[in-house]
Design an enzyme around this catalytic site. Structure first.
Site, PDB file in Angstrom:
ATOM      1  N   CYS A 143       0.828  -1.204   0.000  1.00 36.10           N
ATOM      2  CA  CYS A 143       0.000   0.000   0.000  1.00 36.10           C
ATOM      3  C   CYS A 143       0.863   1.255   0.000  1.00 36.10           C
ATOM      4  O   CYS A 143       1.304   1.716   1.052  1.00 36.10           O
ATOM      5  CB  CYS A 143      -0.940  -0.004   1.204  1.00 36.10           C
ATOM      6  SG  CYS A 143      -1.998   1.452   1.251  1.00 36.10           S
ATOM      7  N   CYS A 146      -0.593   4.127   2.017  1.00 32.99           N
ATOM      8  CA  CYS A 146      -0.450   4.031   3.485  1.00 32.99           C
ATOM      9  C   CYS A 146       0.989   4.306   3.904  1.00 32.99           C
ATOM     10  O   CYS A 146       1.232   4.957   4.901  1.00 32.99           O
ATOM     11  CB  CYS A 146      -0.786   2.627   4.000  1.00 32.99           C
ATOM     12  SG  CYS A 146      -2.105   1.790   3.166  1.00 32.99           S
ATOM     13  N   ASP A 147       1.951   3.742   3.167  1.00 29.92           N
ATOM     14  CA  ASP A 147       3.333   3.717   3.656  1.00 29.92           C
ATOM     15  C   ASP A 147       4.285   4.656   2.915  1.00 29.92           C
ATOM     16  O   ASP A 147       5.390   4.925   3.397  1.00 29.92           O
ATOM     17  CB  ASP A 147       3.913   2.286   3.513  1.00 29.92           C
ATOM     18  CG  ASP A 147       3.081   1.259   4.268  1.00 29.92           C
ATOM     19  OD1 ASP A 147       2.489   1.649   5.285  1.00 29.92           O
ATOM     20  OD2 ASP A 147       3.020   0.098   3.836  1.00 29.92           O
TER      21      ASP A 147
END
Ligand code: NDP
Length: 320
Positions: A143, A146-147
């Site tokens: 992701c 997200c990261d």
């Protein structure tokens, strides 16, 4: 286990993406007093849109809206009509007797009808170096949204695997942080929608490595290099890399069902075509957990609505 839901409910909804909250809005407005398990460890309440940047194709938002913002609105609307949301995962269900029972991480409940909207999760590939205990979460992620913003990925060459909309979106997102983004795609043509493909192909910081796969990942405490295999020439090349992101599709979240419902070969819940009814009367499925074709927020919301209407009809037939 705490059991705070001792009375049998008319309806329990499992999952909190666009399908789950839409089912809740319709069920709550029909005075079915839904209880909704939002999930916790299994993924953020709100589902996959929580890890998306801009949503530009959901009707009603001409300027676009972020994934987390739209999901907050979905939830507010569901709660406005009386949906009770529990921030916990469903661990197992018992559909073998009626009423059905649903076991959450701390709350058990029972219901005459259940709507399953647990969606799907990002897939990982089994590439040497990417496994748990290797470089998974040490430069390897599924992701980017997200990261991608963490310091580990700043000003490095980053690699994204895949050729669909998710891969393009991740690559575009990573251009904010990376020195360069390489999209590694196993074919010579993107699967992504025209608009996403065009944005990706013309972005000065993105280069597509066509007909290629990632053969292995190496590093020290974090990812330092990827080895790319060109499928047509069989040539291998090891290149410096600060991170690798999978964007190769999704697997449906159906493990908690433990054989209680027939699934397709790839693990999706089978529904009667054109409906959300499963092979078990009183159990309905909506959203990505039963749809490997469209997988859009709007289609998930649409099937969530269908499931609530079908559940309402089913409950009326019981005389509830
Ligand atoms: P897709 O299934 O569309 O794409 C998966 C990609 O991964 C494909 O390019 C596929 O290659 C590749 N792939 C799959 N398995 C492997 C493998 N073993 N090795 C190498 N490559 C592999 O999934 P997405 O997650 O991209 O999209 C899912 C849905 O969500 C779609 O409907 C999409 O439109 C939607 N979406 C929309 C977005 C938006 O509009 N902003 C953003 C993200 C998703 P191949 O092409 O060769 O099959």
């Amino acid at each position: 286990m705490q059991d705070t839901q001792r009375h049998t409910r008319k309806i329990v909804i499992i999952g909190s993406g666009p399908a789950g909250y839409t089912a809740a809005i319709y069920a709550a407005r029909a005075r079915l007093e839904p209880l909704l398990y939002e999930g916790f460890y299994s993924g953020p309440a709100g589902g996959q849109l929580m890890t998306t940047t801009d949503v530009e194709n959901y009707p009603g938002f001409p300027e676009g809206i972020t994934g987390p913002e739209i999901m907050e609105l979905f939830k507010k609307q569901a709660e406005r009509f009386g949906t009770v949301c529990l921030t916990e995962d469903v661990q197992n269900v018992d559909f073998s007797k009626r009423p059905f029972t649903i076991q959450g991480s701390s709350t058990a409940s029972s219901a005459h009808a259940v709507i399953i909207c647990t969606g799907a999760a990002a897939k990982r590939l089994d590439i040497p170096g990417t496994r748990d205990g290797e470089f998974w979460q040490k430069g390897v992620s599924a992701c980017a949204v997200c990261d991608g913003a963490i310091p580990l990925f700043r000003n490095k060459d980053l690699y994204v695997i895949g050729g669909g909309d998710a891969a393009c979106e991740e690559a575009l997102f990573l251009t904010h942080y990376a020195s360069k983004v390489y999209l590694v795609h196993r074919r010579d043509e993107l699967r992504a929608s025209k608009i996403m493909a065009e944005r990706t192909l013309k972005h000065p910081k993105i280069e597509v490595l066509w007909d290629s796969v990632v053969d292995s990942v190496s590093g020290d405490s974090v990812v330092k290099a990827v080895t790319i295999l060109h499928l047509k020439s069989a040539a291998k090349q090891t290149r410096p890399a600060g991170g690798l992101f999978f964007a190769v599709g999704h697997v449906p979240n159906t493990a908690f069902l433990q054989g209680q419902l027939p699934l397709t070969e790839t693990g999706y819940i089978q529904v009667k075509p054109g409906t959300t009814t499963t092979s078990l009367e009183g159990v309905f499925a909506a959203g990505d957990v039963q749809d490997h074709v469209y997988r859009q927020a709007i289609t998930a919301a649409g099937t969530g609505c269908m499931a609530a209407l079908e559940a309402e009809r089913y409950l009326s037939s019981l005389g509830d």
